[in-house]
Design a protein around this motif. Structure first.
Motif, PDB file in Angstrom:
ATOM      1  N   VAL A 181      -1.539  11.141  -9.426  1.00  0.00           N
ATOM      2  CA  VAL A 181      -1.523   9.549  -8.828  1.00  0.00           C
ATOM      3  C   VAL A 181      -1.037   8.314  -9.281  1.00  0.00           C
ATOM      4  CG1 VAL A 181      -3.944   8.392  -8.845  1.00  0.00           C
ATOM      5  CG2 VAL A 181      -4.526  10.568  -8.469  1.00  0.00           C
ATOM      6  N   ALA A 182      -0.284   8.488 -10.381  1.00  0.00           N
ATOM      7  CA  ALA A 182      -0.113   7.413 -10.821  1.00  0.00           C
ATOM      8  C   ALA A 182       0.985   7.108 -10.022  1.00  0.00           C
ATOM      9  CB  ALA A 182       0.155   7.707 -12.743  1.00  0.00           C
ATOM     10  N   GLU A 183       1.594   8.042 -10.129  1.00  0.00           N
ATOM     11  CA  GLU A 183       3.118   7.948  -9.630  1.00  0.00           C
ATOM     12  C   GLU A 183       2.882   7.116  -8.013  1.00  0.00           C
ATOM     13  OE1 GLU A 183       6.436   8.649 -10.440  1.00  0.00           O
ATOM     14  OE2 GLU A 183       6.214   9.721 -11.955  1.00  0.00           O
ATOM     15  N   ALA A 184       1.636   7.469  -7.225  1.00  0.00           N
ATOM     16  CA  ALA A 184       1.245   6.678  -5.687  1.00  0.00           C
ATOM     17  C   ALA A 184       1.343   4.626  -6.242  1.00  0.00           C
ATOM     18  CB  ALA A 184       0.093   7.349  -5.365  1.00  0.00           C
ATOM     19  N   ILE A 185       0.235   4.909  -7.344  1.00  0.00           N
ATOM     20  CA  ILE A 185       0.121   3.558  -7.617  1.00  0.00           C
ATOM     21  C   ILE A 185       1.280   2.466  -7.842  1.00  0.00           C
ATOM     22  CG2 ILE A 185      -0.567   1.832  -9.751  1.00  0.00           C
ATOM     23  CD1 ILE A 185      -2.979   4.136 -10.126  1.00  0.00           C
ATOM     24  N   LYS A 186       2.595   3.503  -8.320  1.00  0.00           N
ATOM     25  CA  LYS A 186       3.965   3.101  -8.812  1.00  0.00           C
ATOM     26  C   LYS A 186       4.140   2.719  -8.359  1.00  0.00           C
ATOM     27  CE  LYS A 186       7.143   1.678 -12.152  1.00  0.00           C
ATOM     28  NZ  LYS A 186       7.883   1.108 -11.407  1.00  0.00           N
ATOM     29  N   GLN A 193       0.666  -1.296   0.271  1.00  0.00           N
ATOM     30  CA  GLN A 193      -0.189  -0.079   0.001  1.00  0.00           C
ATOM     31  C   GLN A 193       0.870   0.965  -0.114  1.00  0.00           C
ATOM     32  OE1 GLN A 193      -0.539   2.524   2.957  1.00  0.00           O
ATOM     33  NE2 GLN A 193       1.091   0.901   4.070  1.00  0.00           N
ATOM     34  N   SER A 194       0.349   2.494  -0.345  1.00  0.00           N
ATOM     35  CA  SER A 194       1.388   3.822  -0.475  1.00  0.00           C
ATOM     36  C   SER A 194      -0.144   5.053   0.427  1.00  0.00           C
ATOM     37  CB  SER A 194       1.667   3.826  -1.787  1.00  0.00           C
ATOM     38  OG  SER A 194       1.052   4.041  -2.028  1.00  0.00           O
ATOM     39  N   SER A 195       0.224   5.736   0.787  1.00  0.00           N
ATOM     40  CA  SER A 195      -0.720   7.106   0.785  1.00  0.00           C
ATOM     41  C   SER A 195       0.429   7.671   0.991  1.00  0.00           C
ATOM     42  CB  SER A 195      -0.993   6.957   2.214  1.00  0.00           C
ATOM     43  OG  SER A 195      -2.219   5.744   2.540  1.00  0.00           O
ATOM     44  N   ARG A 196      -0.425   9.447   0.847  1.00  0.00           N
ATOM     45  CA  ARG A 196       0.311  10.818   0.399  1.00  0.00           C
ATOM     46  C   ARG A 196      -0.900  11.680   1.077  1.00  0.00           C
ATOM     47  NH1 ARG A 196       3.063  12.176  -4.821  1.00  0.00           N
ATOM     48  NH2 ARG A 196       2.948  14.265  -3.678  1.00  0.00           N
ATOM     49  N   THR A 197      -0.353  12.534   1.344  1.00  0.00           N
ATOM     50  CA  THR A 197      -0.713  13.269   1.694  1.00  0.00           C
ATOM     51  C   THR A 197      -0.651  14.468   0.911  1.00  0.00           C
ATOM     52  OG1 THR A 197      -1.777  12.674   3.550  1.00  0.00           O
ATOM     53  CG2 THR A 197      -2.105  15.619   3.097  1.00  0.00           C
ATOM     54  N   ASP A 198      -0.759  16.007   0.704  1.00  0.00           N
ATOM     55  CA  ASP A 198      -0.620  17.472   0.643  1.00  0.00           C
ATOM     56  C   ASP A 198      -1.760  18.278   0.863  1.00  0.00           C
ATOM     57  OD1 ASP A 198       2.259  17.051  -2.022  1.00  0.00           O
ATOM     58  OD2 ASP A 198       0.556  15.384  -2.293  1.00  0.00           O
ATOM     59  N   ALA A 199      -0.821  19.011   1.274  1.00  0.00           N
ATOM     60  CA  ALA A 199      -1.492  20.192   2.115  1.00  0.00           C
ATOM     61  C   ALA A 199      -1.281  21.711   1.893  1.00  0.00           C
ATOM     62  CB  ALA A 199      -2.321  19.731   3.299  1.00  0.00           C
ATOM     63  N   THR A 200      -0.624  22.145   1.197  1.00  0.00           N
ATOM     64  CA  THR A 200      -0.165  23.411   1.013  1.00  0.00           C
ATOM     65  C   THR A 200      -0.966  23.825  -0.301  1.00  0.00           C
ATOM     66  OG1 THR A 200       1.278  22.704  -0.492  1.00  0.00           O
ATOM     67  CG2 THR A 200       2.399  22.959   1.751  1.00  0.00           C
ATOM     68  N   VAL A 201      -0.723  24.306  -1.078  1.00  0.00           N
ATOM     69  CA  VAL A 201      -1.650  25.056  -1.859  1.00  0.00           C
ATOM     70  C   VAL A 201      -3.230  23.739  -2.350  1.00  0.00           C
ATOM     71  CG1 VAL A 201      -0.477  26.564  -3.007  1.00  0.00           C
ATOM     72  CG2 VAL A 201      -0.669  24.487  -3.589  1.00  0.00           C
ATOM     73  N   GLU A 202      -3.352  22.726  -2.190  1.00  0.00           N
ATOM     74  CA  GLU A 202      -3.326  21.865  -2.917  1.00  0.00           C
ATOM     75  C   GLU A 202      -5.099  21.977  -1.637  1.00  0.00           C
ATOM     76  OE1 GLU A 202       0.323  20.520  -4.034  1.00  0.00           O
ATOM     77  OE2 GLU A 202      -0.519  21.379  -1.766  1.00  0.00           O
ATOM     78  N   LEU A 203      -4.663  22.363  -0.854  1.00  0.00           N
ATOM     79  CA  LEU A 203      -6.257  22.129   0.329  1.00  0.00           C
ATOM     80  C   LEU A 203      -7.183  22.736   0.526  1.00  0.00           C
ATOM     81  CD1 LEU A 203      -5.850  21.332   3.683  1.00  0.00           C
ATOM     82  CD2 LEU A 203      -6.038  24.018   4.219  1.00  0.00           C
ATOM     83  N   SER A 204      -6.962  24.094  -0.596  1.00  0.00           N
ATOM     84  CA  SER A 204      -8.203  24.244  -0.702  1.00  0.00           C
ATOM     85  C   SER A 204      -9.194  24.036  -2.391  1.00  0.00           C
ATOM     86  CB  SER A 204      -8.252  26.403  -0.835  1.00  0.00           C
ATOM     87  OG  SER A 204      -7.036  26.441  -1.815  1.00  0.00           O
ATOM     88  N   TYR A 205      -8.214  22.864  -3.412  1.00  0.00           N
ATOM     89  CA  TYR A 205      -9.491  22.840  -3.731  1.00  0.00           C
ATOM     90  C   TYR A 205     -10.313  21.685  -4.066  1.00  0.00           C
ATOM     91  CZ  TYR A 205      -4.305  22.591  -6.400  1.00  0.00           C
ATOM     92  OH  TYR A 205      -3.365  23.354  -6.644  1.00  0.00           O
ATOM     93  N   LEU A 206     -10.537  21.727  -2.335  1.00  0.00           N
ATOM     94  CA  LEU A 206     -11.984  20.717  -2.530  1.00  0.00           C
ATOM     95  C   LEU A 206     -12.256  20.689  -1.230  1.00  0.00           C
ATOM     96  CD1 LEU A 206     -12.043  17.159  -3.288  1.00  0.00           C
ATOM     97  CD2 LEU A 206     -13.472  18.527  -3.445  1.00  0.00           C
ATOM     98  N   GLU A 207     -13.156  22.357  -1.021  1.00  0.00           N
ATOM     99  CA  GLU A 207     -13.912  22.320   0.218  1.00  0.00           C
ATOM    100  C   GLU A 207     -15.249  23.330   0.663  1.00  0.00           C
ATOM    101  OE1 GLU A 207     -11.303  26.145   0.740  1.00  0.00           O
ATOM    102  OE2 GLU A 207     -11.893  26.808  -0.808  1.00  0.00           O
ATOM    103  N   MET A 208     -15.443  23.153   1.447  1.00  0.00           N
ATOM    104  CA  MET A 208     -16.198  23.615   1.406  1.00  0.00           C
ATOM    105  C   MET A 208     -16.377  25.004   1.260  1.00  0.00           C
ATOM    106  SD  MET A 208     -17.701  20.642   2.132  1.00  0.00           S
ATOM    107  CE  MET A 208     -19.523  21.573   2.906  1.00  0.00           C
ATOM    108  N   GLY A 209     -17.573  25.922   0.366  1.00  0.00           N
ATOM    109  CA  GLY A 209     -17.948  27.398   0.637  1.00  0.00           C
ATOM    110  C   GLY A 209     -19.624  27.346   0.436  1.00  0.00           C
ATOM    111  N   GLU A 210     -20.167  28.913  -0.195  1.00  0.00           N
ATOM    112  CA  GLU A 210     -21.064  29.657  -0.274  1.00  0.00           C
ATOM    113  C   GLU A 210     -22.051  28.683  -1.715  1.00  0.00           C
ATOM    114  OE1 GLU A 210     -22.731  32.629   2.541  1.00  0.00           O
ATOM    115  OE2 GLU A 210     -21.357  33.567   1.786  1.00  0.00           O
TER     116      GLU A 210
END
Length: 359
Positions: free
Chosen positions: A250-255, A205-222
């Motif tokens: 994503v492809a890199e994580a799969i690899k 298995q593999s996992s990663r989190t990117d939470a700098t500018v990527e944090l706002s790519y999916l978020e809650m809003g009005e």
């Protein structure tokens, strides 16, 4: 570390009965992020939407069903397809993002945990069956599966029920064209520790989190409707940013997961990727082909359910796995000794992947 293999012993799903087709959005009022209406009419918006996402229809839960209800149905089906009794479960992990929501309220309800509610609904009396929830964006079911694998390998459990469930249609902005992407559903799997001599199981298995500018790519809003802003918040996506991020990473994580397992692309029989967007998933696969220096027939290698089921977030991969296991996904089947790859990307931004050999 326990000397055992970890297999999937039971798969189930809950696909809601209510079908919502693209034409059902023809009378919607769609606005852009700046509050202005689109120049194109809805027929054109929907035509372009379908061309990009591949979605023709999606499923919504009935008004009297909550996420924990869908999870319970999927769990019952997984148990019925397994060789264990519910009382033998050591853990129940439920992945979701918004808890139980009643229609029209937009209030999320996560206490008690959805996992505890599922245990209650299954009438499990064993106090040692411990329950908790995971909030990890769309990759939540897969991250929960990784945790199940790790707990079993550490000797803390033998049987773990993992469920991904969502009534995501209740947290979308109906004035945002992206609302057409999302759907409801649940999928469940039972992970079990078995003899180390077993030919199969989780390989890596593999996992990663990117939470700098990527944090706002999916978020809650009005809402995008300029006259209906009242503090309520809905799912908001930066579609182009997500596409670019997924294509690169994503492809890199799969690899990475494949390399950990000592598996080459030519050895993999199926890749079950989160059903986020048809064009994006195809682009990810093409990137994987490029970095691996190998190719596969895409239609045979990558099953798709998004056309008819939409994006049900944490439920997409286990639901697809269940459909294939029940021979209900045309053109696809899974056989003993097949090597599968599960992969997902979503809010966080999180990515994960797992390599699995069918016993």
């Amino acid at each position: 570390m326990r000397d055992c293999k970890v297999i999937i012993n039971g798969v189930g799903s809950c696909i809601p009965e209510r079908i919502v087709k693209n034409e059902d959005f023809l009378n919607s009022e769609f606005y852009q992020e700046n509050g202005e209406k689109f120049e194109a009419d809805n027929a054109e918006i929907i035509r372009k939407f379908e061309g990009i996402t591949g979605i023709k229809a999606r499923r919504y839960a009935n008004d009297d069903q909550k996420a924990s209800d869908l999870a319970t149905i999927a769990a019952k089906n997984a148990l019925a397809n397994s060789t264990i009794d519910a009382e033998e479960l050591d853990y129940i992990i439920v992945a979701h993002n918004f808890g139980d929501m009643e229609v029209g309220t937009q209030r999320t309800d996560m206490m008690p945990s959805l996992a505890s509610r599922v245990k209650h609904n299954l009438n499990i009396q064993n106090p040692a069956t411990s329950c908790y929830d995971v909030v990890f964006g769309c990759p939540g079911w897969l991250q929960s599966s990784i945790q199940a694998y790790q707990m079993i390998k550490m000797g803390d459990a033998k049987n773990v029920l993992v469920v991904g469930t969502e009534t995501i249609s209740r947290i979308v902005d109906v004035h945002d064209r992206d609302s057409m992407i999302f759907s409801d559903g649940a999928g469940a799997t039972i992970f079990q520790g078995v003899s180390a001599d077993t030919n199969g199981g989780v390989l890596s298995q593999s996992s990663r989190t990117d939470a700098t500018v990527e944090l706002s790519y999916l978020e809650m809003g009005e809402t995008f409707h300029p006259e209906k802003k009242n503090g309520k918040r809905f799912i908001k996506m930066k579609g182009r940013k997500i596409y670019e991020y997924a294509l690169v990473n994503v492809a890199e994580a799969i690899k990475t997961a494949m390399d950990k397992a000592g598996v080459e692309l030519k050895d993999v029989d199926k890749i079950l990727i989160h059903q986020a967007n048809e064009k994006m998933d195809e682009a990810i696969l093409k990137k994987l082909f490029k970095i691996c220096g190998q190719e596969k027939p895409m239609a045979e290698f990558m099953p798709m359910t998004i056309q008819d089921l939409g994006n049900s977030s944490v439920a997409t991969i286990p639901t697809m796995l269940d459909l294939i296991q029940r021979n209900e996904l045309e053109g696809h089947q899974i056989n003993s000794e097949d090597i599968l790859v599960f992969a997902s990307v979503g809010a966080g931004m999180h990515i994960n992947a797992m390599v699995y050999k069918v016993p």
